[in-house]
Scaffold this active site. Structure first.
Site, short mmCIF file in Angstrom:
data_model
loop_
_atom_site.label_atom_id
_atom_site.label_comp_id
_atom_site.label_asym_id
_atom_site.label_seq_id
_atom_site.Cartn_x
_atom_site.Cartn_y
_atom_site.Cartn_z
N CYS A 53 40.10 -9.20 18.36
CA CYS A 53 39.26 -9.95 19.30
C CYS A 53 39.82 -11.32 19.64
O CYS A 53 39.95 -11.69 20.82
CB CYS A 53 37.83 -10.05 18.78
SG CYS A 53 37.61 -11.08 17.31
N HIS A 58 33.27 -12.87 15.77
CA HIS A 58 33.73 -12.12 16.93
C HIS A 58 33.75 -13.04 18.15
O HIS A 58 32.96 -13.98 18.24
CB HIS A 58 32.82 -10.92 17.20
CG HIS A 58 33.37 -9.97 18.23
ND1 HIS A 58 34.51 -9.22 18.02
CD2 HIS A 58 32.96 -9.67 19.50
CE1 HIS A 58 34.76 -8.47 19.08
NE2 HIS A 58 33.84 -8.74 20.01
N HIS A 79 36.52 -7.71 25.85
CA HIS A 79 36.79 -7.99 24.44
C HIS A 79 37.46 -6.80 23.77
O HIS A 79 37.48 -5.68 24.31
CB HIS A 79 35.51 -8.38 23.70
CG HIS A 79 34.55 -7.24 23.48
ND1 HIS A 79 33.79 -7.10 22.35
CD2 HIS A 79 34.22 -6.16 24.27
CE1 HIS A 79 33.04 -6.01 22.42
NE2 HIS A 79 33.27 -5.43 23.57
#
Length: 363
Positions: free
Chosen positions: A277, A325, A337
């Protein structure tokens, strides 16, 4: 080259060689990152032969916990990798200074020796005695002035030699300290890697217990949960407040990130064939000419925070209370993402996960 210089040069070369090994993929280390959550243990009970909706919800919750824990460990791993690069560069620079300092010290010693030999040739007599013995007093006085200048230069030379020796001692101490950090970080990084692999393996084992039809139902359940979260987020009217246009660099970051759609998630990866990520977001902004921290947690700590209603394409949305994240906002309530292992870079709803906040790399 003297034996002392050869020894230091050999030590410096050894340091650089060792750094080359430590800098190789899977071998660069640093200080500990956040401790992974203990709630996502890797032990998974076997599923019943036919999974009910309740069973699948339990599986979904367990998988979410496992992947979240892996994401936290991945952030620690990436932080270790970045710190190790910096530490390694510092050791290389210190090794260069040690070699240069030793060369300077050898030169200063040679000059000091030459000055001492010159004084010895004069017999070391006091100025008064040399004046009385001189055939030409005026010539002696001129020479005495030059001698005094030489004495002052010699004192300066000795002072510089002493400072250079002190610098070399400090360089050696600094290099030793950095080396110890790398060695200590090796264990931290290895532990993070073990944790990642353990959690991912547990998640894969859990999924493998499902029949094909159950896996399909699980995917539908995961999509439903994400869609419900997105709908609830949009229901707050937040999208009506978001009207800011992307900056030039923000557009470039969005273009880079969206061009990676379909590439696999791989923990610790930052392109070009795979991403995690924060690898995706950091590379997107690097491509736009604005380097940012490598990990989602450091992106949250170091980059300027922006109110959600002021968000614009290119901004980074940080998710979960532990900032484990990150995604890049692309506009119209959507993000791009790298979700988790087993998935690919994709578009998703910005509100499909718990939002911690928003940061702007080019604020």
């Amino acid at each position: 080259m003297g034996t002392g210089k050869r020894g230091l040069l050999a030590a410096a070369v050894a340091v650089v060689c060792a750094i080359t090994v430590l800098g190789a993929p899977g071998a660069a280390f640093a200080a500990p990152g956040p401790t992974p959550s203990p709630t996502a243990g890797a032990t998974t009970p076997p599923l019943p032969s036919t999974a009910s909706d309740k069973d699948l919800e339990a599986v979904r919750t367990k998988l979410e916990a496992l992947y979240h824990d892996a994401a936290v460990a991945t952030d620690a791993y990436n932080a270790a990798e970045e710190a190790a690069k910096k530490q390694s560069a510092e050791i290389v620079e210190l090794a260069r200074k040690i070699v240069a300092g030793q060369a300077k010290l050898d030169d200063l010693k040679n000059r000091a020796g030459a000055a001492a030999r010159a004084q010895y040739r004069t017999g070391g007599l006091p100025d008064e005695a040399q004046l009385m013995l001189s055939d030409d007093p005026s010539e002696f006085l001129d020479g005495a002035g030059r001698v005094r200048q030489g004495e002052r230069a010699t004192k300066g030379l000795i002072g510089e030699l002493s400072r250079t020796q002190q610098d070399l001692v400090q360089y050696s101490k600094d290099a030793s300290a950095q080396w110890k950090k790398l060695e200590a970080g090796r264990k931290t990084k290895a532990a993070a890697q073990k944790r990642i692999e353990k959690q991912i393996s547990a998640a894969e084992k859990l999924r493998s217990q499902l029949e094909k039809e159950e896996k399909e139902r699980l995917e539908q359940l995961e999509a439903k949960v994400a869609q419900e979260a997105q709908t609830a987020w949009l229901g707050t009217g937040v999208l009506d407040e978001i009207k800011s246009a992307a900056s030039v660099q923000g557009k470039q970051a969005v273009q880079f990130a969206t061009a990676q759609i379909g590439k696999p998630y791989v923990w610790g990866a930052e392109g070009p064939k795979a991403f995690d990520c924060s690898g995706l977001t950091s590379e997107a902004w690097r491509s736009a000419g604005r380097p940012i921290p490598r990990t989602s947690q450091e992106q949250w700590k170091q980059l300027p925070h922006i109110a959600i209603e002021d968000m614009r394409p290119g901004d980074l949305i940080i998710y979960f209370d532990d900032a484990s994240h990150v995604a890049l906002y692309v506009g119209d309530g959507s993000i791009v993402h790298a979700p988790r292992p087993g998935r690919t870079v994709t578009l998703a709803g910005a509100g499909s996960m718990p939002i911690l906040g928003v940061v702007r790399p080019d604020a």
